[in-house]
Design an enzyme around this catalytic site. Sequence first.
Site, mmCIF file in Angstrom:
data_model
loop_
_atom_site.group_PDB
_atom_site.id
_atom_site.type_symbol
_atom_site.label_atom_id
_atom_site.label_comp_id
_atom_site.label_asym_id
_atom_site.label_seq_id
_atom_site.Cartn_x
_atom_site.Cartn_y
_atom_site.Cartn_z
ATOM 1 N N SER A 78 -104.291 -52.651 27.363
ATOM 2 C CA SER A 78 -104.146 -51.668 28.436
ATOM 3 C C SER A 78 -105.511 -51.302 28.996
ATOM 4 O O SER A 78 -106.530 -51.359 28.291
ATOM 5 C CB SER A 78 -103.441 -50.402 27.927
ATOM 6 O OG SER A 78 -104.242 -49.729 26.959
ATOM 7 N N ASP A 122 -117.591 -46.550 22.136
ATOM 8 C CA ASP A 122 -118.759 -47.344 21.736
ATOM 9 C C ASP A 122 -120.042 -46.748 22.293
ATOM 10 O O ASP A 122 -121.024 -46.557 21.573
ATOM 11 C CB ASP A 122 -118.623 -48.790 22.234
ATOM 12 C CG ASP A 122 -117.568 -49.570 21.478
ATOM 13 O OD1 ASP A 122 -117.164 -49.125 20.387
ATOM 14 O OD2 ASP A 122 -117.152 -50.625 21.978
ATOM 15 N N ASP A 175 -112.108 -47.648 24.439
ATOM 16 C CA ASP A 175 -112.939 -48.442 23.535
ATOM 17 C C ASP A 175 -114.400 -48.426 23.972
ATOM 18 O O ASP A 175 -115.301 -48.176 23.167
ATOM 19 C CB ASP A 175 -112.406 -49.872 23.491
ATOM 20 C CG ASP A 175 -113.107 -50.720 22.448
ATOM 21 O OD1 ASP A 175 -113.096 -50.335 21.274
ATOM 22 O OD2 ASP A 175 -113.663 -51.765 22.805
ATOM 23 N N ASP A 194 -113.396 -50.946 15.644
ATOM 24 C CA ASP A 194 -113.553 -51.424 17.015
ATOM 25 C C ASP A 194 -113.051 -52.857 17.139
ATOM 26 O O ASP A 194 -112.460 -53.241 18.155
ATOM 27 C CB ASP A 194 -115.021 -51.331 17.423
ATOM 28 C CG ASP A 194 -115.248 -51.765 18.861
ATOM 29 O OD1 ASP A 194 -114.319 -51.642 19.667
ATOM 30 O OD2 ASP A 194 -116.355 -52.226 19.178
ATOM 31 N N ARG A 246 -104.230 -57.656 21.069
ATOM 32 C CA ARG A 246 -103.787 -59.031 21.360
ATOM 33 C C ARG A 246 -102.574 -59.413 20.520
ATOM 34 O O ARG A 246 -101.649 -60.068 21.022
ATOM 35 C CB ARG A 246 -104.946 -59.999 21.103
ATOM 36 C CG ARG A 246 -106.131 -59.816 22.048
ATOM 37 C CD ARG A 246 -107.203 -60.861 21.819
ATOM 38 N NE ARG A 246 -107.832 -60.731 20.499
ATOM 39 C CZ ARG A 246 -108.875 -59.950 20.239
ATOM 40 N NH1 ARG A 246 -109.389 -59.203 21.204
ATOM 41 N NH2 ARG A 246 -109.396 -59.906 19.029
#
Length: 226
Positions: free
Chosen positions: A69, A80, A76, A55, A63
């Site tokens: 995006s 999670d 993500d 993650d 980055r």
Amino acid sequence: MAKNSRPKPTKLSVYLYIPNIIGYIRVLLNCYAFAISYSNKWLFGILYLVSFVCDGIDGWCARKFDQVSTFGAVLDMVTDRVSTACLLVILSQVYRPGLIFLSLLALDIASHWLQMYSTFLVGKSSHKDVKDSSNWLFKAYYGNRMFMAYCCAACEVLYITLFLLAEHQTENLMDVLINSKEKGLLISLLVVLSLFGWAIKQTVNVIQMKTAADICVLYDGNRKGN
């Protein structure tokens, strides 16, 4: 004069961004981990924590390679939330009272959903943009990447540790926490450090839910006032 601009990314190229591919791997890791959670608890714990580490890696890749995006951000967050939700459901079946873990699950989902929705209402690009908040802990949490990482990691480590410490399927939560000191100094220290970060994150979840709810209420008031 030709403009010096990057070509517009195609739909397929966004799906194949490096951080998004890492996101797919996280999903597969978690699916397999939960499939073997009862038959091989230690492998489950390792795979779950590897997914959690990924993650952080996918954010760094986004980055580094300029592959940030909206789809990646949503993937993500969904990964999670679903991963944590599944782990909390398992803990609710292992420990008594199980309602504690189901309540934590409800708080986690409600606070993040409200925060995301309120973000769109005020036109912000990120749910982590809380610079205008008056709560110092809320701003410190989202404003300091290392502090937020510690709190998130503390939650996941605590939940995994509790799962590994459970020897039966009807464990008393307080008994396991109190008796964790008998497992050795390392386990005791891990539980204490994790509990501190966990407590901060749950407090932030409550603040986040209240703050986001206030934004929704104010939005309605301002719209009707116009």
